[in-house]
Write a protein that holds these residues in place. Structure first.
Motif, PDB file in Angstrom:
ATOM      1  N   ILE B  21       0.846  -1.207   0.000  1.00  0.00           N
ATOM      2  CA  ILE B  21       0.000   0.000   0.000  1.00  0.00           C
ATOM      3  C   ILE B  21       0.881   1.256   0.000  1.00  0.00           C
ATOM      4  O   ILE B  21       0.667   2.184  -0.786  1.00  0.00           O
ATOM      5  CB  ILE B  21      -0.953  -0.016   1.226  1.00  0.00           C
ATOM      6  CG1 ILE B  21      -1.986  -1.137   1.041  1.00  0.00           C
ATOM      7  CG2 ILE B  21      -1.626   1.333   1.414  1.00  0.00           C
ATOM      8  CD1 ILE B  21      -2.829  -1.401   2.268  1.00  0.00           C
ATOM      9  N   LYS B  22       1.903   1.241   0.839  1.00  0.00           N
ATOM     10  CA  LYS B  22       2.798   2.421   0.914  1.00  0.00           C
ATOM     11  C   LYS B  22       3.553   2.607  -0.399  1.00  0.00           C
ATOM     12  O   LYS B  22       3.762   3.735  -0.852  1.00  0.00           O
ATOM     13  CB  LYS B  22       3.787   2.246   2.074  1.00  0.00           C
ATOM     14  CG  LYS B  22       3.138   2.455   3.440  1.00  0.00           C
ATOM     15  CD  LYS B  22       4.169   2.227   4.538  1.00  0.00           C
ATOM     16  CE  LYS B  22       3.528   2.165   5.894  1.00  0.00           C
ATOM     17  NZ  LYS B  22       4.426   1.615   6.910  1.00  0.00           N
ATOM     18  N   HIS B  50     -17.347   2.587   0.419  1.00  0.00           N
ATOM     19  CA  HIS B  50     -17.187   2.023   1.757  1.00  0.00           C
ATOM     20  C   HIS B  50     -15.716   1.670   2.015  1.00  0.00           C
ATOM     21  O   HIS B  50     -15.153   2.008   3.053  1.00  0.00           O
ATOM     22  CB  HIS B  50     -18.084   0.792   1.866  1.00  0.00           C
ATOM     23  CG  HIS B  50     -18.215   0.266   3.243  1.00  0.00           C
ATOM     24  ND1 HIS B  50     -17.473  -0.803   3.699  1.00  0.00           N
ATOM     25  CD2 HIS B  50     -18.978   0.647   4.281  1.00  0.00           C
ATOM     26  CE1 HIS B  50     -17.779  -1.035   4.951  1.00  0.00           C
ATOM     27  NE2 HIS B  50     -18.684  -0.175   5.345  1.00  0.00           N
ATOM     28  N   LYS B  54     -13.318   3.222   4.746  1.00  0.00           N
ATOM     29  CA  LYS B  54     -12.916   2.289   5.803  1.00  0.00           C
ATOM     30  C   LYS B  54     -11.392   2.215   5.924  1.00  0.00           C
ATOM     31  O   LYS B  54     -10.854   2.178   7.027  1.00  0.00           O
ATOM     32  CB  LYS B  54     -13.491   0.900   5.499  1.00  0.00           C
ATOM     33  CG  LYS B  54     -13.045  -0.185   6.446  1.00  0.00           C
ATOM     34  CD  LYS B  54     -13.735  -1.494   6.122  1.00  0.00           C
ATOM     35  CE  LYS B  54     -13.124  -2.634   6.928  1.00  0.00           C
ATOM     36  NZ  LYS B  54     -13.798  -3.903   6.688  1.00  0.00           N
ATOM     37  N   PHE B  55     -10.717   2.185   4.780  1.00  0.00           N
ATOM     38  CA  PHE B  55      -9.264   2.067   4.825  1.00  0.00           C
ATOM     39  C   PHE B  55      -8.581   3.440   4.819  1.00  0.00           C
ATOM     40  O   PHE B  55      -7.355   3.519   4.812  1.00  0.00           O
ATOM     41  CB  PHE B  55      -8.764   1.211   3.659  1.00  0.00           C
ATOM     42  CG  PHE B  55      -9.285  -0.216   3.723  1.00  0.00           C
ATOM     43  CD1 PHE B  55      -8.884  -1.066   4.750  1.00  0.00           C
ATOM     44  CD2 PHE B  55     -10.194  -0.690   2.802  1.00  0.00           C
ATOM     45  CE1 PHE B  55      -9.372  -2.362   4.838  1.00  0.00           C
ATOM     46  CE2 PHE B  55     -10.688  -1.992   2.883  1.00  0.00           C
ATOM     47  CZ  PHE B  55     -10.279  -2.820   3.905  1.00  0.00           C
ATOM     48  N   GLY B  56      -9.387   4.508   4.789  1.00  0.00           N
ATOM     49  CA  GLY B  56      -8.844   5.863   4.878  1.00  0.00           C
ATOM     50  C   GLY B  56      -7.997   6.246   3.684  1.00  0.00           C
ATOM     51  O   GLY B  56      -7.086   7.082   3.803  1.00  0.00           O
ATOM     52  N   LEU B  57      -8.254   5.665   2.518  1.00  0.00           N
ATOM     53  CA  LEU B  57      -7.382   5.889   1.358  1.00  0.00           C
ATOM     54  C   LEU B  57      -7.449   7.334   0.873  1.00  0.00           C
ATOM     55  O   LEU B  57      -6.460   7.873   0.370  1.00  0.00           O
ATOM     56  CB  LEU B  57      -7.751   4.924   0.214  1.00  0.00           C
ATOM     57  CG  LEU B  57      -7.717   3.435   0.586  1.00  0.00           C
ATOM     58  CD1 LEU B  57      -8.113   2.578  -0.616  1.00  0.00           C
ATOM     59  CD2 LEU B  57      -6.329   3.035   1.076  1.00  0.00           C
ATOM     60  N   GLN B  59      -7.416   9.906   2.532  1.00  0.00           N
ATOM     61  CA  GLN B  59      -6.533  10.791   3.318  1.00  0.00           C
ATOM     62  C   GLN B  59      -5.102  10.795   2.793  1.00  0.00           C
ATOM     63  O   GLN B  59      -4.303  11.656   3.152  1.00  0.00           O
ATOM     64  CB  GLN B  59      -6.487  10.329   4.783  1.00  0.00           C
ATOM     65  CG  GLN B  59      -7.823  10.275   5.475  1.00  0.00           C
ATOM     66  CD  GLN B  59      -7.743   9.432   6.762  1.00  0.00           C
ATOM     67  OE1 GLN B  59      -6.671   9.113   7.256  1.00  0.00           O
ATOM     68  NE2 GLN B  59      -8.905   9.085   7.302  1.00  0.00           N
ATOM     69  N   LEU B  60      -4.765   9.794   2.003  1.00  0.00           N
ATOM     70  CA  LEU B  60      -3.364   9.542   1.697  1.00  0.00           C
ATOM     71  C   LEU B  60      -2.951   9.939   0.286  1.00  0.00           C
ATOM     72  O   LEU B  60      -1.795   9.800  -0.082  1.00  0.00           O
ATOM     73  CB  LEU B  60      -3.058   8.047   1.918  1.00  0.00           C
ATOM     74  CG  LEU B  60      -3.443   7.514   3.314  1.00  0.00           C
ATOM     75  CD1 LEU B  60      -3.322   6.002   3.367  1.00  0.00           C
ATOM     76  CD2 LEU B  60      -2.579   8.146   4.389  1.00  0.00           C
ATOM     77  N   PRO B 233      -7.715  -2.440  -0.466  1.00  0.00           N
ATOM     78  CA  PRO B 233      -6.906  -1.225  -0.596  1.00  0.00           C
ATOM     79  C   PRO B 233      -5.844  -1.311  -1.690  1.00  0.00           C
ATOM     80  O   PRO B 233      -5.631  -0.343  -2.426  1.00  0.00           O
ATOM     81  CB  PRO B 233      -6.254  -1.060   0.784  1.00  0.00           C
ATOM     82  CG  PRO B 233      -6.766  -2.114   1.652  1.00  0.00           C
ATOM     83  CD  PRO B 233      -7.777  -2.929   0.921  1.00  0.00           C
ATOM     84  N   TYR B 372     -16.963   6.543   9.278  1.00  0.00           N
ATOM     85  CA  TYR B 372     -15.508   6.409   9.392  1.00  0.00           C
ATOM     86  C   TYR B 372     -14.773   7.729   9.621  1.00  0.00           C
ATOM     87  O   TYR B 372     -13.652   7.733  10.093  1.00  0.00           O
ATOM     88  CB  TYR B 372     -14.956   5.719   8.146  1.00  0.00           C
ATOM     89  CG  TYR B 372     -15.396   4.289   8.039  1.00  0.00           C
ATOM     90  CD1 TYR B 372     -15.137   3.371   9.052  1.00  0.00           C
ATOM     91  CD2 TYR B 372     -16.100   3.831   6.926  1.00  0.00           C
ATOM     92  CE1 TYR B 372     -15.555   2.058   8.976  1.00  0.00           C
ATOM     93  CE2 TYR B 372     -16.521   2.499   6.837  1.00  0.00           C
ATOM     94  CZ  TYR B 372     -16.241   1.630   7.866  1.00  0.00           C
ATOM     95  OH  TYR B 372     -16.652   0.323   7.781  1.00  0.00           O
TER      96      TYR B 372
END
Lengths: 334, 377
Positions: B21-22, B50, B54-57, B59-60, B233, B372
């Motif tokens: 993911i990173k 969703h 949920k995985f806050g993607l 934000q990144l 994700p 979330y």
């Protein structure tokens, strides 16, 4: 023999006469026998030394028998655990049965045996009880109510939570909820999922005996871990930060959640508790709990940020709320 | 633990690997400055919404890449009058109303199926549409009405339900059909001209059935890149990376990231099954989006004997019912507004007291944001 096994509870067994007397003596007294119960008085006379905790709960579960337990086991473990969470020695329980006409005696007796076996884990006794039989259709087979009292030897409370406290779960989460879901009609999942249903007093006693200051404790039953943490955060007006990768989740529970769109933290537990301790006692507390369940672990901490909320951090750097579960659990549509 | 020979762990193992993911995030951040304009990616499917929340993607991602939530939640897009119809059906004597999942929570004009159930109506939330067959068999003196909902994903199961009911000659099983289609919804978003969408994440479950081919027209018509993407994700971020790469190259192609499940042509057997029992309806009124021509399915005329809308036509309310005036669901579903821009979001409108469709279902944009991220996270 088969005919006897298939005998069913009739309305007369709740009528207060000979049949009821037989039921009480041949099933309940036989398995719950102890010096207070057999006195057969209108009320149990009890002796306590110091402050007392008192709790009650009613139990209904469908199906009544599941991997890892049954309604009888839950009815004892649930109330004993409520006492344990209050820092009280589980001592005396009452037990009320609401039986639907037609329940097989054999099933009733097996559930009573299961209750007796669970009582042995904490040493608590059933000292009084009640039996009602209701007409077919008026109840779903069997409802059990248990109340319990015990002497307090600790005073955990959410009021004692402070920023910096470590939050520990006593084992992996969501096993009971996942097990019940998987065994429900319609899912037909090939699963070895086992409920976590269990008496928590031995683990709590071990913590207290070792001098762990259990600042707050709560068994994570309906609403699961998410409900406990949200109630604490909201009541104390502090935040709770949970590391997603620290949450102990059995792969089978996680898999079921993926399939139906549930969150493991929102699934019910029947033998898992959350305990907050000062950070410096966290390692020792986890080591003690791991003697009972290897998956016991620190999952997060109380903090001054996010007042009233539980925030879950991901290992890739994002944050999200761990929400208070709402409504009935329904599977996602697509 | 296994279902159909696949272990459930295989559904997610590896697709949430933090390092992967990173790495994907770093790659996206590295090339994002080359984007000719900000990338506004609509995820049409509520399942993606969703997952992203949920995985806050969201934000990144770099500032010049945004997710915009689309009209792809089957519960969100159900207009109130159709729910009122389900409620009217459930109130009929000797009717068992069966439907899927959280449809029973959605409020109609006055009440919801869940509230009606608490008042004694026989309403069942099914895990599987085929459970309606068992209900019909076990209750020969009742009429079981299956309130069928969902996009192309769930339609084949409704087709199997009709097929089985026919084969078993179960006369007491009817359907109230609310199956809607993804491509017309994409058209409705783009044709409006207000949305500034310039990339799409294509729905994954839908595409397993239909194949990726159903989006080719949208890609060609609007010159917009579209990548059919899985729900995990790693899937979503790889899909974003593919969209960013297309946008930088000035391309508009249809691509498939979710190759482990999706092909160009899809499940032909399922498509034929749907074609055997359903046909295009003239129009369907989508909650928040209004009438969209040829955007839904109905039972073919030879199955009129299973059509609850015909059999109960006398008692079904048909007047359109709009959402609350303060609610911005229409604009949110079209990608013009975000949930946080709605004045009632998280205040008057919460999952317990939803004023608009997007707050109702767990796959709705407002619900996912509220659950979330709330109003502040």
């Amino acid at each position: 023999m088969n005919e006897l096994k298939k005998r069913r509870v009739e309305l007369s067994h709740g009528g207060g006469g000979v049949e009821m007397n037989n039921l009480i003596r041949k099933v309940f007294f036989k398995h719950f026998e102890n010096d207070i119960l057999v006195r057969d008085e209108d009320a149990a006379r009890l002796q306590f030394d110091g402050p007392v905790a008192f709790t009650t709960d009613s139990f209904t579960v469908s199906p009544r028998h599941f991997n890892g337990g049954d309604l009888g086991k839950i009815a004892i473990a649930g109330t004993v655990n409520d006492l344990a969470m209050a820092g009280a020695i589980p001592q005396y329980l009452s037990c009320g049965f609401i039986i639907e006409e037609g329940l097989e005696f054999a099933e009733l007796e097996s559930l009573v045996q299961s209750m007796a076996a669970e009582l042995a884990k904490s040493g608590a006794k059933i000292v009084c009880g009640d039996t009602k039989v209701v007409p077919k259709g008026a109840a779903d087979g069997l409802f059990i109510n248990t109340s319990g009292v015990g002497t307090c030897i600790a005073a955990p409370s959410w009021k004692r939570l402070e920023a910096g406290d470590a939050i520990i779960v006593s084992r992996d989460i969501g096993a009971h909820g996942a097990c019940i879901l998987a065994s429900r009609e319609g899912l037909e999942l090939d699963t070895e999922l086992q409920s976590d249903c269990d008496t928590l007093w031995p683990a709590v006693k071990a913590l207290l005996d070792a001098g762990i200051d259990t600042k707050a404790m709560r068994d994570a039953t309906r609403g699961g871990l998410a409900a406990v943490l949200n109630e604490w955060a909201e009541a104390r007006e502090l935040g709770i930060e949970v590391a997603e990768q620290a949450l102990p989740i059995d792969p089978a529970v996680q898999g079921l959640c993926e399939l139906f769109g549930f969150e493991p933290a929102e699934l019910a537990n029947e033998g898992t508790f959350v305990v907050a301790v000062a950070a410096e006692q966290a390692e020792q507390a986890v080591a003690i709990l791991q003697q009972f369940q290897s998956t016991a672990t620190v999952i997060g901490k109380v903090c001054n940020e996010y007042a009233g909320k539980v925030v879950q951090t991901s290992p890739w750097g994002s944050k999200r709320y761990m929400e208070l579960p709402k409504g009935e659990l329904l599977p996602r549509i697509c | 633990m296994a279902a159909n020979g696949i272990t459930l762990e295989q559904l997610y193992n590896g697709f949430r690997d933090p390092d992967t993911i990173k790495m994907l995030l770093a790659k996206i951040a590295q090339i994002a400055p080359q984007l000719p304009e900000p990338l506004r990616i609509m995820e049409v499917c509520g399942g993606h919404t969703h997952s992203i929340m949920k995985f806050g993607l969201h934000q990144l991602l770099p500032d010049n890449i945004d997710f915009v939530h689309g009209p792809g939640c089957p519960v969100c897009i159900m207009p109130k009058e159709r729910i009122d119809q389900a409620i009217a059906l459930a109130q009929q004597p000797d009717v068992i109303l069966a439907t899927l999942g959280d449809m029973i929570r959605v409020p109609g004009s006055d009440t919801s199926l869940a509230k009606l159930r608490a008042q004694g109506a026989d309403i069942r939330a099914l895990y599987d549409p085929l459970d309606a067959l068992v209900l019909a068999q076990q209750n020969p003196d009742k009429t079981v009405v299956f309130f069928a909902i969902g996009f192309e994903t769930t339609t084949p199961m409704s087709a199997v339900l009709v097929q089985q009911a026919e084969a078993m000659e179960l006369d007491n099983l009817l359907l109230h059909v609310n199956h809607v289609l993804v491509p017309p919804a994409i058209d409705a978003v783009m044709a409006g001209g207000e949305a500034t969408i310039n990339a799409f994440i294509g729905p994954s479950h839908v595409s397993v059935i239909t194949g990726a081919k159903i989006y080719q027209a949208a890609v060609d018509n609007y010159q917009t890149p579209l990548v059919v993407t899985g729900f995990e994700p790693v899937d979503i971020l790889e899909g974003v990376l593919m969209l960013v790469q297309q946008a930088i190259a000035g391309e508009a192609k249809l691509e498939i990231q979710y190759r482990r499940s999706v092909s160009h042509d899809g499940n032909l057997k399922a498509q034929q099954l749907v074609a055997d029992y359903f046909e295009l309806a003239d129009a369907f009124r989508w909650r928040g989006l209004g009438d969209i021509p040829a955007s839904a399915l109905r039972l073919k005329p030879q199955f009129n004997h299973r059509n609850a809308e015909l059999k109960y036509a006398q008692i079904l309310p048909t007047d359109p019912v709009d959402d609350h005036k303060a609610c911005m669901c229409g604009e949110i579903l079209k990608g013009i507004k975000t949930p946080q821009q709605c004045k009632v979001f998280g205040r008057g409108c919460t999952p317990q007291t939803p004023m608009g469709s997007c707050m109702v279902s767990s796959e709705g944009a407002c619900h996912a944001h509220y659950k979330y991220a709330g109003v502040s996270l």
